[in-house]
Structure formats: structure tokens, C-alpha cells
Design a protein around this motif. Structure first.
Motif, PDB file in Angstrom:
ATOM      1  N   PRO A  94       0.811  -1.122   0.198  1.00  0.00           N
ATOM      2  CA  PRO A  94      -0.125  -0.421  -0.185  1.00  0.00           C
ATOM      3  C   PRO A  94       0.743   1.520  -0.295  1.00  0.00           C
ATOM      4  O   PRO A  94       0.734   2.573  -0.557  1.00  0.00           O
ATOM      5  CB  PRO A  94      -0.818  -0.163   1.186  1.00  0.00           C
ATOM      6  N   THR A  95       2.262   1.404   0.847  1.00  0.00           N
ATOM      7  CA  THR A  95       2.926   2.462   0.996  1.00  0.00           C
ATOM      8  C   THR A  95       4.492   2.595  -0.473  1.00  0.00           C
ATOM      9  O   THR A  95       4.716   3.365  -0.653  1.00  0.00           O
ATOM     10  CB  THR A  95       3.104   2.609   2.240  1.00  0.00           C
ATOM     11  N   GLY A  96       4.515   0.824  -0.586  1.00  0.00           N
ATOM     12  CA  GLY A  96       5.747   0.996  -1.309  1.00  0.00           C
ATOM     13  C   GLY A  96       7.128   1.658  -0.675  1.00  0.00           C
ATOM     14  O   GLY A  96       8.332   0.952  -1.066  1.00  0.00           O
ATOM     15  N   GLU A  97       6.990   1.392   0.095  1.00  0.00           N
ATOM     16  CA  GLU A  97       7.639   1.507   1.078  1.00  0.00           C
ATOM     17  C   GLU A  97       8.811  -0.312   1.936  1.00  0.00           C
ATOM     18  O   GLU A  97       7.623  -0.949   1.785  1.00  0.00           O
ATOM     19  CB  GLU A  97       7.378   2.114   2.975  1.00  0.00           C
ATOM     20  N   TYR A  98       9.912   0.042   2.251  1.00  0.00           N
ATOM     21  CA  TYR A  98       9.833  -1.441   2.429  1.00  0.00           C
ATOM     22  C   TYR A  98      10.275  -1.783   4.033  1.00  0.00           C
ATOM     23  O   TYR A  98      10.263  -0.806   5.143  1.00  0.00           O
ATOM     24  CB  TYR A  98      11.836  -1.689   2.164  1.00  0.00           C
ATOM     25  N   ALA A  99       9.865  -2.815   4.159  1.00  0.00           N
ATOM     26  CA  ALA A  99       9.798  -3.622   5.943  1.00  0.00           C
ATOM     27  C   ALA A  99      10.674  -4.042   6.098  1.00  0.00           C
ATOM     28  O   ALA A  99      10.171  -4.545   7.532  1.00  0.00           O
ATOM     29  CB  ALA A  99       8.044  -4.062   6.148  1.00  0.00           C
ATOM     30  N   GLY A 100      11.314  -4.164   6.258  1.00  0.00           N
ATOM     31  CA  GLY A 100      12.218  -5.827   6.510  1.00  0.00           C
ATOM     32  C   GLY A 100      13.488  -5.677   5.127  1.00  0.00           C
ATOM     33  O   GLY A 100      12.947  -6.104   3.854  1.00  0.00           O
ATOM     34  N   THR A 101      14.646  -6.593   5.184  1.00  0.00           N
ATOM     35  CA  THR A 101      15.840  -6.983   4.735  1.00  0.00           C
ATOM     36  C   THR A 101      16.687  -7.728   5.355  1.00  0.00           C
ATOM     37  O   THR A 101      16.418  -8.435   6.750  1.00  0.00           O
ATOM     38  CB  THR A 101      16.871  -5.671   4.444  1.00  0.00           C
ATOM     39  N   VAL A 102      16.875  -8.991   4.375  1.00  0.00           N
ATOM     40  CA  VAL A 102      17.473  -9.637   5.338  1.00  0.00           C
ATOM     41  C   VAL A 102      19.221 -10.202   4.040  1.00  0.00           C
ATOM     42  O   VAL A 102      18.211  -9.526   2.808  1.00  0.00           O
ATOM     43  CB  VAL A 102      17.054 -11.225   4.921  1.00  0.00           C
ATOM     44  N   ARG A 103      20.082 -10.521   4.017  1.00  0.00           N
ATOM     45  CA  ARG A 103      21.122 -10.803   3.704  1.00  0.00           C
ATOM     46  C   ARG A 103      21.467 -12.746   3.196  1.00  0.00           C
ATOM     47  O   ARG A 103      21.684 -12.777   4.083  1.00  0.00           O
ATOM     48  CB  ARG A 103      22.347 -10.466   3.731  1.00  0.00           C
ATOM     49  N   ILE A 104      21.779 -13.125   2.173  1.00  0.00           N
ATOM     50  CA  ILE A 104      22.523 -14.676   2.154  1.00  0.00           C
ATOM     51  C   ILE A 104      23.594 -14.383   1.811  1.00  0.00           C
ATOM     52  O   ILE A 104      23.986 -13.553   0.247  1.00  0.00           O
ATOM     53  CB  ILE A 104      21.726 -14.836   1.403  1.00  0.00           C
ATOM     54  N   VAL A 105      24.512 -15.022   2.467  1.00  0.00           N
ATOM     55  CA  VAL A 105      26.005 -14.217   2.650  1.00  0.00           C
ATOM     56  C   VAL A 105      26.183 -15.676   1.429  1.00  0.00           C
ATOM     57  O   VAL A 105      26.531 -16.797   2.791  1.00  0.00           O
ATOM     58  CB  VAL A 105      27.155 -14.239   3.700  1.00  0.00           C
ATOM     59  N   ARG A 106      27.032 -16.036   0.575  1.00  0.00           N
ATOM     60  CA  ARG A 106      27.653 -17.200   0.362  1.00  0.00           C
ATOM     61  C   ARG A 106      29.830 -17.596   0.293  1.00  0.00           C
ATOM     62  O   ARG A 106      29.767 -16.331   0.916  1.00  0.00           O
ATOM     63  CB  ARG A 106      27.244 -17.012  -1.540  1.00  0.00           C
ATOM     64  N   SER A 107      29.565 -18.243  -0.414  1.00  0.00           N
ATOM     65  CA  SER A 107      30.976 -18.634  -0.345  1.00  0.00           C
ATOM     66  C   SER A 107      31.362 -19.170  -1.404  1.00  0.00           C
ATOM     67  O   SER A 107      30.548 -21.186  -1.730  1.00  0.00           O
ATOM     68  CB  SER A 107      31.271 -19.345   0.973  1.00  0.00           C
ATOM     69  N   THR A 108      32.024 -19.267  -2.413  1.00  0.00           N
ATOM     70  CA  THR A 108      32.837 -20.022  -3.406  1.00  0.00           C
ATOM     71  C   THR A 108      33.758 -20.087  -3.518  1.00  0.00           C
ATOM     72  O   THR A 108      34.283 -20.803  -4.378  1.00  0.00           O
ATOM     73  CB  THR A 108      32.768 -18.378  -4.609  1.00  0.00           C
ATOM     74  N   SER A 109      34.952 -20.822  -2.682  1.00  0.00           N
ATOM     75  CA  SER A 109      36.529 -20.012  -2.008  1.00  0.00           C
ATOM     76  C   SER A 109      36.505 -20.943  -0.358  1.00  0.00           C
ATOM     77  O   SER A 109      35.707 -19.891  -0.038  1.00  0.00           O
ATOM     78  CB  SER A 109      36.784 -19.474  -2.582  1.00  0.00           C
ATOM     79  N   GLU A 110      37.028 -21.393  -0.236  1.00  0.00           N
ATOM     80  CA  GLU A 110      37.670 -21.199   1.777  1.00  0.00           C
ATOM     81  C   GLU A 110      38.581 -19.697   1.166  1.00  0.00           C
ATOM     82  O   GLU A 110      38.277 -19.819   2.887  1.00  0.00           O
ATOM     83  CB  GLU A 110      39.131 -22.330   1.156  1.00  0.00           C
ATOM     84  N   GLU A 111      39.388 -19.111   1.152  1.00  0.00           N
ATOM     85  CA  GLU A 111      39.168 -18.407   1.410  1.00  0.00           C
ATOM     86  C   GLU A 111      38.195 -16.326   1.824  1.00  0.00           C
ATOM     87  O   GLU A 111      38.023 -16.107   2.441  1.00  0.00           O
ATOM     88  CB  GLU A 111      39.858 -16.778   0.498  1.00  0.00           C
ATOM     89  N   GLN A 112      36.703 -17.032   1.421  1.00  0.00           N
ATOM     90  CA  GLN A 112      35.445 -16.489   1.140  1.00  0.00           C
ATOM     91  C   GLN A 112      35.028 -16.532   2.737  1.00  0.00           C
ATOM     92  O   GLN A 112      33.835 -17.669   2.030  1.00  0.00           O
ATOM     93  CB  GLN A 112      35.245 -16.714  -0.625  1.00  0.00           C
TER      94      GLN A 112
END
Length: 269
Positions: A94-112
Motif C-alpha cells: 500500500p505505501t511502497g515502503e520497505y518493511a524489512g531486509t535480510v541477506r544471504i552470504v555465499r562462499s565460492t572458495s575457502e578464502e571467502q
């Protein structure tokens, strides 16, 4: 529901009480799924503009309110893990506002490394599930869940709502209030849907035990894999797999997940 819980583990009547509780939860989940779809929508931050919206929410919650991080001149909270993360938002239609956020941290190597590997690896018990047990491409960490103050029930709530999703009932309608306590659930289901798009099978998270209990109640059975430690408050390491998620969700929340998955899939196209 509280009056039933004390009888759930008793012999003879316990199984009956649990079935009754599951029925109540399922009915509520069906209502929440319907209302969630009407008022809230998952958004995958696939553009710089949307990612900035996520960073702004995080700054409001983690820097301005909770003071876990220092204030930033640009009012966007970012760190080294954002470069290999996918960010999700929940939009209030209804307002177009954002009500929350979250992130998915991925890993592609042993260093990451995942955040939990870099900062809290000692909190994972020796005999528990560990990120190193799986291929790097199949693991992720869900972190930086945040819900803006205007979407929470009480500004003075000690739990602060960065993971509760309750909102100010004086601003929003009574019907909308039915789904807002599940903004956090919606964010986790959006993260789950996005993770499946990346073929991620194993997820770790540092969270408050109170949130873990709430998520388990609706059928998201995060498994605690270590003791509670001090990390931006009292938190513990948790693990969940794709199989555990799908087998644990109640029918109502499976319906909610399917609706979220459909909307997420269209965004990746």
C-alpha cells in the motif's frame, strides 16, 4: 495457545494437545499467507538501487537504533560480506515502503569465509554440523535481518524488533496487523527461495534463541549447533538444510513459501 503448551509434553493427553496446537497453527498460517500476499511482497535486490535500500534499512536498525555499528556519513550500513551476498527485501504494497531486509552470504572458495566462520567459529560445538562439512558452493549464511522501527509494534520493545516484524498498530489497519508479526518469517522464506535459486543446500545463522523458537513454532526448525554467546546481544549458532525446511513447514506456511517462490522466480527472469 499458551495454556495448551504446558500440557503438550504430558503422557496420554500430550499427543492430543500437540495435534490441536498444530491445527490452530495451520489455520492461522493459512490466514497469514493470504494476508501476507495482499499487503507484502518479496523483492530480491538485483540492482544497486535496491541494494542501497537494504543498506539504508540496516543503517537505521543496526547503527541508529541498536548502535551495534558506528554511524556512517552516507547512512548506509555495509561490510566486506556484501560483495558476495544476495539481499532480499519485503515491500509494503500500500505505501511502497520497505518493511524489512535480510541477506544471504555465499562462499565460492575457502578464502571467502562466512561471517560465522570469521567471527564466531569457536561457538560451533565440535560434534555439531560445521560449514566445512559441505562444498563451499552449497553453503550460505543468513544475516543482517532488520525491520524498520515504523513496522514494529512498540518503539520501546527491549527486543527492538530487528527480527520480530511487529508494527505500530496506530498507523496500519487491523487486518494488516495480522501478517506483520511474520515479516521476519517472510524474510527467511524469501531468503530460502533465493538460496534455492543458487542451489544452496545448507544454511547457517547467528540468531537470538527467542527468534529461533518463534521460527520453529511456525515450522522452520533451525537446529542449535553451539552455546549462546555474546555477539550483538545473546545469540547462538543455528543450522538448517533445504530438506529440514521443506519437511518442517506447516501446510499454510508451505503455501506462503510457494507464493514467495513464484514472485522471486519472476524477478530472476
Amino acid at each position: 495457545m499458551k495454556q495448551f503448551r504446558k500440557y503438550a509434553d504430558l503422557p496420554i493427553i500430550g499427543p492430543v494437545v500437540k495435534k490441536l496446537m498444530n491445527l490452530v497453527v495451520s489455520q492461522k498460517a493459512n490466514q497469514i499467507s493470504k494476508h501476507f500476499a495482499e499487503y507484502l511482497s518479496p523483492v530480491v535486490a538485483l540492482t544497486d538501487e535496491l541494494r542501497n535500500e537494504s543498506y539504508k534499512i540496516r543503517h537505521k536498525v543496526y547503527c541508529e537504533e541498536l548502535k551495534f555499528e558506528d554511524l556512517r556519513p552516507d547512512e548506509m550500513e555495509t561490510d566486506q560480506f556484501d560483495s558476495h551476498s544476495t539481499h532480499c527485501l519485503i515491500k509494503h504494497i500500500p505505501t511502497g515502503e520497505y518493511a524489512g531486509t535480510v541477506r544471504i552470504v555465499r562462499s565460492t572458495s575457502e578464502e571467502q569465509l562466512l561471517p560465522i566462520e570469521k567471527y564466531c567459529i569457536s561457538s560451533i560445538a565440535d560434534d555439531a554440523v560445521h560449514p566445512s562439512d559441505f562444498p563451499r558452493s552449497e553453503i550460505c549464511e543468513i544475516s543482517r535481518l532488520a525491520v524498520p522501527a515504523q513496522f514494529r509494534k512498540r518503539a520501546t520493545d527491549k527486543f527492538k524488533g530487528s527480527a520480530t516484524g511487529a508494527i505500530n498498530e496506530h498507523i496500519y489497519s487491523e487486518r494488516e496487523l495480522r501478517c506483520f508479526p511474520f515479516i521476519a518469517v517472510g524474510l527467511y522464506l524469501c531468503a530460502a527461495s533465493t538460496s534455492r535459486k543458487h542451489d544452496i543446500k545448507h544454511c547457517f545463522v547467528m540468531m537470538e534463541p527467542r527468534l529461533a523458537r518463534s521460527l520453529r513454532f511456525v515450522g522452520i526448525p533451525f537446529q542449535q549447533v553451539g552455546p549462546v554467546v555474546e555477539y550483538h546481544g545473546k545469540r547462538a549458532p543455528y543450522y538448517i538444510s533445504r530438506h529440514l525446511l521443506m519437511s518442517g513447514l506447516t501446510p499454510g506456511f508451505k503455501r506462503m513459501l510457494k507464493n514467495i517462490e513464484k514472485k522471486v522466480a519472476t524477478q530472476f527472469k
